[in-house]
Design an enzyme around this catalytic site. Structure first.
Site, PDB file in Angstrom:
ATOM      1  CE  LYS A  57      -3.908   1.905   2.694  1.00 16.98           C
ATOM      2  NZ  LYS A  57      -4.832   1.638   3.818  1.00 16.98           N
TER       3      LYS A  57
ATOM      4  CB  SER B 271      -8.129   3.612   2.815  1.00 11.29           C
ATOM      5  OG  SER B 271      -7.321   2.912   3.741  1.00 11.29           O
TER       6      SER B 271
ATOM      7  CB  SER C 221      -8.440   0.471   5.402  1.00 17.57           C
ATOM      8  OG  SER C 221      -9.118   1.699   5.323  1.00 17.57           O
TER       9      SER C 221
END
Ligand code: GLN
Length: 489
Positions: free
Chosen positions: A80, A155, A179
């Site tokens: 990420k 996210s 997330s």
């Protein structure tokens, strides 16, 4: 041969047995990214050169008969965009960090490198991990590979898309309020948020430090367990990391569920709170668990209704403090030609942060401000303790708690972006595990009426990720989920 449909542990086996090279595998995924990423926007920073170099290294080590290799040796992975890896861009998908190059490796990145896993690049996310759809990314949203008009969740949406669409066999995400689990559910992959303190946060760009945890995305449970084993463990550079041995998670697979006790909290199944097709998938899943020998009982987690409010006080308070460091001086974006220091800082922040991040900073400074602190922040901390106690009580009798991961399958791009409250409600079932600090996993358990993946969440006792794998693995084998988009051309 196309390797993109194969699971990570199979790839590792083929590499170890020298039937294919790590370079071939890595190049295969790079090709797939080149074909698919223009549309899906899963990767925001491609690090192919570094990945190929690592892969070549792995192949050299194998050629000289390397021993004691990690179980995922030579298998590529995606990160990420909020994880520091030396010499690469770490933007958190924010303009304010657009040119930030990390001078060091996060602990998880160090571990990934030590395990011989080529890093393909960084994945898209909501700016600073604030959001549930990746629409808050300065790089634009990622698209759900099951239906390109829909959000992939967030996210960590880029990471879930990468795994779901076969752009990477594995990925790491971070989970502050859902997330990892929510995008995993939206994209039909497995996502685990470990116990708070299980995986080091050193080198993870902080959103809300008392809630953030890094965890693995994978196509199935076995791969997830293998990756968790690599990234977990004590780290003295993270003062909240817990010094507790990392179990061999693979030993928790292929076990019987006979006598295991699963709690179903009635507050998560209230009328009108759940799309009918999600409820249907959940009900069929419960039947599968029962056939496997698990026992079910309804329980109450009485403080559930306060979770969302508590989360949005604590998370924004911590975010407002953590994000104070982006001042145009230390990192990233600086507004040029300002007449004073204050003007430079104000304008850098005004232009560098997106709307959602600004909203959170304002909420956070408000709940922390003199006069409101006791009414909001302090109260929220007390309620957080009550939420944690709800779980403690249930775990005295039960091995895990079963809930839906999301109230509905993936929504349309643009559908909720103008309504923050609606967006916040997508995490209604996931935030409690962060507030309580307990581990939770999302795994695919069915398809919605419009043929989108539905996720099932299992919440476990602290440091009992192994038990979650036991339950999830037995279910996965009995149910037989099929990802139909990871090899699609
Ligand atoms: N969607 C939640 C939020 O916006 C959770 C985000 C996360 O887990 N990073 O705060």
């Amino acid at each position: 041969m196309n390797y993109t449909g194969l699971k990570a542990l199979e790839l590792a086996k083929l590499i170890r047995e020298k039937q294919i090279t790590s370079k071939e595998v890595t190049m295969g995924f790079i090709e797939r990214i080149k074909q698919k990423n223009v549309k899906l926007n899963a990767f925001v920073n491609e690090e192919f050169e570094g990945a190929i170099k690592t892969a070549e290294n792995c192949d050299n080590i194998l050629a000289i008969g390397g021993k004691e290799l990690s179980p995922l040796f030579g298998v590529p992975i995606a990160l990420k965009a909020n994880m520091c890896s030396e010499g690469t861009k770490v933007t958190c998908c924010s303009k304010i960090l657009e040119n930030y190059i990390s001078p060091y490796d996060a602990t998880v990145v160090e571990k990934i490198k030590k395990a011989g896993m080529p890093i393909l690049g960084k994945c898209n996310m909501d700016e600073f991990a604030m959001g549930s759809s990746t629409e808050n990314s300065v790089n634009g949203p990622s698209l759900n590979p099951w239906d390109n008009s829909r959000i992939p969740g967030g996210s960590s949406g880029g990471s879930s898309v990468a795994v779901a669409a076969g752009l990477s066999p594995l990925a790491l995400g971070s989970d502050t309020g859902g997330s990892i689990r929510q995008p995993a559910a939206c994209c039909g992959v497995v996502g685990l948020k470990p116990t708070y303190g299980r995986v080091s946060r050193y080198g993870l760009v902080a959103f809300a430090s008392s809630l953030d945890q890094i965890g693995p995305f994978s196509g199935d449970i076995e791969d997830n367990a293998a990756l968790l084993e690599i990234i977990a463990g004590y780290d003295k550079r993270d003062s909240t990391s817990i010094n507790k041995e990392v179990p061999a998670y693979s030993k928790y697979l292929n076990k019987s569920l006979k006598g295991m006790k699963i709690a179903m909290p009635k507050e998560y199944f209230i009328k009108g709170g759940l799309a009918p097709d999600v409820l249907e998938a959940l009900n069929s899943s419960v039947e599968i668990f029962k056939k496997l020998g698990a026992e079910f009982e309804q329980v109450s987690l009485p403080h559930t209704e306060y979770c969302l409010a508590t989360y949005y006080i604590i998370a924004t308070a911590e975010a407002s403090s953590n994000l104070a460091r982006y001042d145009g001086v230390h990192y990233g974006y600086r507004k040029k030609d300002s007449k004073s220091l204050i003007e430079m800082m104000t304008k850098s922040r005004a232009e560098g942060f997106g709307n959602e991040v600004k909203r959170r900073i304002m909420l956070g400074t408000y709940v922390l401000s003199a006069g409101y602190y006791d009414a909001y922040y302090l109260k929220a901390q007390k309620v957080r303790t009550l939420i944690k106690r709800d779980f403690d009580r249930v775990f005295e009798k039960f091995d895990c708690v079963l809930t839906p991961t999301t109230p509905a399958s993936a929504f349309k791009l643009g559908e909720k972006i103008l309504d923050p409250i609606q967006m916040y409600l997508s995490d209604i079932f996931t935030i409690s595990a962060n507030l309580a600090g307990v581990p939770a996993i999302s795994l695919p358990c069915g398809l919605s009426d419009n043929k989108l993946p539905v996720g099932l969440q299992l919440i476990g006792k602290p440091f009992m990720e192994g038990e979650l794998f036991t339950l999830a693995h037995a279910f996965e084998k009995a149910y037989g989920w099929k990802n139909t988009v990871n090899t699609e051309v």
